[in-house]
Design a protein around this motif. Structure first.
Motif, PDB file in Angstrom:
ATOM      1  N   ALA A  41     -11.485 -35.420  20.045  1.00  0.00           N
ATOM      2  CA  ALA A  41     -10.152 -35.342  19.442  1.00  0.00           C
ATOM      3  C   ALA A  41      -9.902 -33.957  18.846  1.00  0.00           C
ATOM      4  N   PHE A  42     -10.911 -33.406  18.195  1.00  0.00           N
ATOM      5  CA  PHE A  42     -10.773 -32.071  17.627  1.00  0.00           C
ATOM      6  C   PHE A  42     -10.564 -31.036  18.734  1.00  0.00           C
ATOM      7  N   ALA A  43     -11.338 -31.157  19.811  1.00  0.00           N
ATOM      8  CA  ALA A  43     -11.186 -30.228  20.939  1.00  0.00           C
ATOM      9  C   ALA A  43      -9.788 -30.344  21.544  1.00  0.00           C
ATOM     10  N   GLN A  44      -9.285 -31.556  21.648  1.00  0.00           N
ATOM     11  CA  GLN A  44      -7.945 -31.739  22.207  1.00  0.00           C
ATOM     12  C   GLN A  44      -6.887 -31.121  21.303  1.00  0.00           C
ATOM     13  N   ALA A 112      -5.913 -39.027  21.727  1.00  0.00           N
ATOM     14  CA  ALA A 112      -7.040 -38.542  20.934  1.00  0.00           C
ATOM     15  C   ALA A 112      -6.884 -38.883  19.461  1.00  0.00           C
ATOM     16  N   GLN A 113      -5.662 -38.822  18.959  1.00  0.00           N
ATOM     17  CA  GLN A 113      -5.438 -39.198  17.557  1.00  0.00           C
ATOM     18  C   GLN A 113      -5.819 -40.659  17.331  1.00  0.00           C
ATOM     19  N   GLU A 114      -5.514 -41.501  18.315  1.00  0.00           N
ATOM     20  CA  GLU A 114      -5.847 -42.924  18.199  1.00  0.00           C
ATOM     21  C   GLU A 114      -7.347 -43.156  18.307  1.00  0.00           C
ATOM     22  N   PHE A 115      -7.979 -42.575  19.334  1.00  0.00           N
ATOM     23  CA  PHE A 115      -9.386 -42.901  19.517  1.00  0.00           C
ATOM     24  C   PHE A 115     -10.303 -42.214  18.511  1.00  0.00           C
TER      25      PHE A 115
END
Length: 159
Positions: A41-44, A112-115
């Protein structure tokens, strides 16, 4: 002197754009391979931040510097073959970025925010990541072709 300034802006823009496109794809692939949702998520999130920071500003500098250098250097931008090809390559790369990559990045960022919170990566995220990587690599080809034409200036004496 003014020509060198604009040419330097143009080259800086290409370095920012092509460098970001290349490096971003590499570290996003490695982040996704960890299967650690917070890292992914951070990478995205960083893909989005660096794309709008470096790719967009790099494109702006390339256009500003390129047209400025062409104007100051008295290069006819619509009849000099390598300039026409370079503009076409930038337009193709930009169309892929705006039409395919940015929408995919937005979808991936939402997922990504969700997972990052839920802890499970949905299959759609993986699918979008593969599509994003393929189109991202394909959009790099016209940038590299434009770089070749900018440096080699083939067909400078006519079509």
């Amino acid at each position: 002197m003014l020509y060198a300034f604009f040419k330097s802006l143009h080259i800086l823009g290409l370095v920012l754009m092509a460098g970001n496109v290349t490096v971003t794809a590499l570290w996003k692939v490695f982040a996704d391979r960890t299967n650690k949702t917070q890292i992914m998520a951070f990478a995205q999130w960083l893909v989005t931040v660096t794309d709008f920071s470096f790719t967009l500003s790099g494109g702006f500098l390339m256009v500003l510097g390129g047209y400025g250098a062409a104007f100051v250097g008295n290069w006819p931008i619509f009849s000099t073959p390598w300039l026409v090809l370079g503009q076409l390559m930038l337009a193709i790369a930009g169309a892929v970025w705006l039409g395919i990559l940015v929408p995919l990045q937005i979808k991936q960022a939402r997922l990504a925010q969700e997972f990052a919170v839920l802890g499970e990566v949905p299959p759609d995220y993986r699918k979008y990541s593969r599509i994003w990587l393929v189109w991202g690599l394909l959009s790099t080809v016209p940038l590299l072709a434009g770089l070749y034409w900018m440096v080699a200036k083939p067909m400078s004496y006519g079509w």
